[in-house]
Design an enzyme around this catalytic site. Structure first.
Site, mmCIF file in Angstrom:
data_model
loop_
_atom_site.group_PDB
_atom_site.id
_atom_site.type_symbol
_atom_site.label_atom_id
_atom_site.label_comp_id
_atom_site.label_asym_id
_atom_site.label_seq_id
_atom_site.Cartn_x
_atom_site.Cartn_y
_atom_site.Cartn_z
ATOM 1 N N ASP A 1 0.860 -1.184 0.000
ATOM 2 C CA ASP A 1 0.000 0.000 0.000
ATOM 3 C C ASP A 1 0.895 1.233 0.000
ATOM 4 O OD1 ASP A 1 -2.408 -1.371 0.186
ATOM 5 O OD2 ASP A 1 -2.575 -1.158 2.360
ATOM 6 N N ARG B 1 -1.119 -0.709 -8.476
ATOM 7 C CA ARG B 1 -2.484 -0.259 -8.178
ATOM 8 C C ARG B 1 -2.466 1.261 -8.317
ATOM 9 N NH1 ARG B 1 -3.632 -0.635 -2.230
ATOM 10 N NH2 ARG B 1 -4.087 -2.827 -2.570
HETATM 11 C C1 LIG Z 1 -8.675 -1.015 -3.521
HETATM 12 C C2 LIG Z 1 -8.215 0.331 -3.076
HETATM 13 C C3 LIG Z 1 -6.958 0.462 -2.503
HETATM 14 C C4 LIG Z 1 -6.496 1.717 -2.107
HETATM 15 N N1 LIG Z 1 -5.218 1.849 -1.640
HETATM 16 C C5 LIG Z 1 -4.737 3.066 -1.352
HETATM 17 C C6 LIG Z 1 -3.383 3.258 -1.007
HETATM 18 O O1 LIG Z 1 -2.583 2.322 -0.976
HETATM 19 N N2 LIG Z 1 -2.973 4.522 -0.706
HETATM 20 C C7 LIG Z 1 -3.827 5.585 -0.745
HETATM 21 O O2 LIG Z 1 -3.390 6.718 -0.487
HETATM 22 N N3 LIG Z 1 -5.126 5.428 -1.061
HETATM 23 C C8 LIG Z 1 -5.595 4.206 -1.367
HETATM 24 N N4 LIG Z 1 -6.902 4.061 -1.724
HETATM 25 C C9 LIG Z 1 -7.845 5.185 -1.517
HETATM 26 C C10 LIG Z 1 -7.886 6.080 -2.718
HETATM 27 O O3 LIG Z 1 -6.685 6.804 -2.813
HETATM 28 C C11 LIG Z 1 -9.039 7.087 -2.592
HETATM 29 O O4 LIG Z 1 -8.830 7.864 -1.463
HETATM 30 C C12 LIG Z 1 -10.405 6.427 -2.495
HETATM 31 O O5 LIG Z 1 -10.524 5.339 -3.350
HETATM 32 C C13 LIG Z 1 -11.507 7.426 -2.866
HETATM 33 O O6 LIG Z 1 -11.270 7.933 -4.148
HETATM 34 P P1 LIG Z 1 -12.180 7.559 -5.415
HETATM 35 O O7 LIG Z 1 -11.260 7.428 -6.574
HETATM 36 O O8 LIG Z 1 -13.030 6.400 -5.117
HETATM 37 O O9 LIG Z 1 -13.018 8.878 -5.690
HETATM 38 P P2 LIG Z 1 -14.005 9.704 -4.768
HETATM 39 O O10 LIG Z 1 -14.318 10.911 -5.573
HETATM 40 O O11 LIG Z 1 -13.468 9.898 -3.383
HETATM 41 O O12 LIG Z 1 -15.266 8.773 -4.659
HETATM 42 C C14 LIG Z 1 -16.141 8.552 -5.758
HETATM 43 C C15 LIG Z 1 -17.482 8.142 -5.181
HETATM 44 O O13 LIG Z 1 -17.340 6.895 -4.489
HETATM 45 C C16 LIG Z 1 -18.134 6.882 -3.318
HETATM 46 N N5 LIG Z 1 -17.247 6.784 -2.159
HETATM 47 C C17 LIG Z 1 -15.910 6.927 -2.131
HETATM 48 N N6 LIG Z 1 -15.426 6.692 -0.906
HETATM 49 C C18 LIG Z 1 -16.492 6.409 -0.125
HETATM 50 C C19 LIG Z 1 -16.639 6.060 1.238
HETATM 51 N N7 LIG Z 1 -15.598 5.945 2.071
HETATM 52 N N8 LIG Z 1 -17.887 5.806 1.716
HETATM 53 C C20 LIG Z 1 -18.955 5.890 0.895
HETATM 54 N N9 LIG Z 1 -18.879 6.211 -0.418
HETATM 55 C C21 LIG Z 1 -17.665 6.461 -0.918
HETATM 56 C C22 LIG Z 1 -18.906 8.160 -3.325
HETATM 57 O O14 LIG Z 1 -20.130 7.929 -3.991
HETATM 58 C C23 LIG Z 1 -18.027 9.094 -4.125
HETATM 59 O O15 LIG Z 1 -18.752 10.138 -4.720
HETATM 60 C C24 LIG Z 1 -7.356 2.838 -2.199
HETATM 61 C C25 LIG Z 1 -8.607 2.708 -2.791
HETATM 62 C C26 LIG Z 1 -9.037 1.486 -3.245
HETATM 63 C C27 LIG Z 1 -10.363 1.398 -3.923
#
Ligand SMILES: Cc1cc2nc3c(=O)[nH]c(=O)nc-3n(C[C@H](O)[C@H](O)[C@H](O)COP(=O)(O)OP(=O)(O)OC[C@H]3O[C@@H](n4cnc5c(N)ncnc54)[C@H](O)[C@@H]3O)c2cc1C
Length: 300
Positions: free
Chosen positions: A125, A172
């Site tokens: 991660d 990722r």
């Molecule tokens: C499998 C996976 C691994 C990840 N690993 C890392 C990592 O190693 N390091 C790191 O910094 N980040 C990591 N992340 C987090 C990532 O960086 C984002 O912060 C997170 O995925 C939210 O961004 P988004 O692209 O989904 O967009 P966003 O604009 O945040 O979300 C899009 C939509 O998804 C829904 N949504 C998103 N999050 C939530 C929530 N918590 N609860 C409810 N609805 C929600 C909402 O409808 C939102 O409008 C990971 C994410 C995933 C999916």
């Protein structure tokens, strides 16, 4: 997010722990490995694969870091015993990075070697930007030593990210959740999306395996267009989502023939992860407000 939502996310650290725990429950399998196994089995039954995360970051001693490495060895053995379709994700701070980079590398080697014996895979991660260099260095060193069952993460919000792409085989790609200064990270949502897509293109151009980790409909749509245009299959890309977030969208991706991996955290150190997930939940302000009214017995 509205101004009100943003204000709520800033005061999240002041929200009582029992409420944080309750609100964050959908994002975490539970305190025990048995909980993660139960959730992964259900996901597998739904045609999804998983990555299991042992919750725990910023350990205070080499012994604690060793315990996390041991916990990962147990997870890998259990995945194998149960025949689950899952790999693991590790945090280098959990393996001791803040104490000593060599300690974290040795613990990671241990986990990666165990995974290799069991035909499994480990992803590092990505944490805050103070750890990016070390994470990419350790990834490169372990890959160079012949450990090909290891992947890393790039965060689109970091300004450096596109320049980190060359040479990374298994990535990722996510937006990045850690709060970073404007000097190192984009804050504008459109700039972050632009960086995500530019990085995705660069990774696909160089033939990397990419885990497209987002719930953002615009990015999912753009990724689907690229997958179709390039004729990519699950051998080249997979989608990744977090447990408890947009599961129905995940179902649709699976039905359309894409590989979907769900991130499944478990363990007793749930607080930091929970706060990060709640920060991103667009409905968090409503939930916190409703709970506060309930506690003061105000009808809603
Ligand atoms: C499998 C996976 C691994 C990840 N690993 C890392 C990592 O190693 N390091 C790191 O910094 N980040 C990591 N992340 C987090 C990532 O960086 C984002 O912060 C997170 O995925 C939210 O961004 P988004 O692209 O989904 O967009 P966003 O604009 O945040 O979300 C899009 C939509 O998804 C829904 N949504 C998103 N999050 C939530 C929530 N918590 N609860 C409810 N609805 C929600 C909402 O409808 C939102 O409008 C990971 C994410 C995933 C999916």
């Amino acid at each position: 997010m509205s101004v009100f939502d943003k204000a709520i996310t800033q005061v999240l650290p002041a929200v009582p722990r029992p409420l944080v725990r309750r609100l964050a429950a959908p994002y975490i399998a539970g305190p025990k490995l048995d909980d993660a196994v139960r959730v992964v089995r259900r996901l597998n039954d739904e045609g999804k694969t998983a990555t299991i995360d042992v919750l725990g970051e910023e350990v205070g001693s080499a012994d604690e870091a060793g315990e996390i490495a041991a916990a990962y060895r147990s997870v890998l053995a259990r995945i194998d015993d149960e025949g689950l379709d899952a790999n693991v994700s590790v945090k280098l701070t959990g393996l001791g990075l803040e104490l000593d980079e060599g300690l974290a590398r040795a613990n990671l080697e241990d986990v990666v070697d165990r995974a290799n014996k069991l035909g499994n895979f480990v992803r590092i991660d990505m944490e805050d930007s103070s750890t990016t260099d070390a994470a990419l260095r350790i990834y490169a060193e372990l890959r160079a030593s012949g450990r090909s069952n290891l992947g890393v993460v790039l965060q689109a919000h970091l300004r450096r990210t596109l320049s980190d792409v060359p040479g990374l085989d298994n990535v990722r790609l996510c937006k990045g959740i850690y709060v970073e200064p404007l000097s190192v990270a984009f804050h504008d949502p459109d700039e972050i999306r632009g960086s995500f897509l530019a990085t995705l293109d660069a990774l696909l151009d160089q033939g990397s395996y990419v885990g497209i980790a987002t719930h953002d409909e615009l990015l999912i749509g753009e990724a689907l267009r690229r997958i179709a245009a390039r004729g990519l299959t699950p051998e080249h890309v997979e989608f990744q989502m977090l447990l408890g977030v947009r599961a129905h969208r995940g179902d649709e991706l699976v039905r359309a023939g894409h590989r979907l991996r769900v991130y499944v955290p478990f363990g007793t150190h749930w607080y930091e992860y929970s706060i990060r997930r709640l920060q991103e939940n667009p409905k968090i302000a409503g939930y916190v407000a409703a709970d506060t009214l309930r506690r003061f017995k105000i009808p809603i």
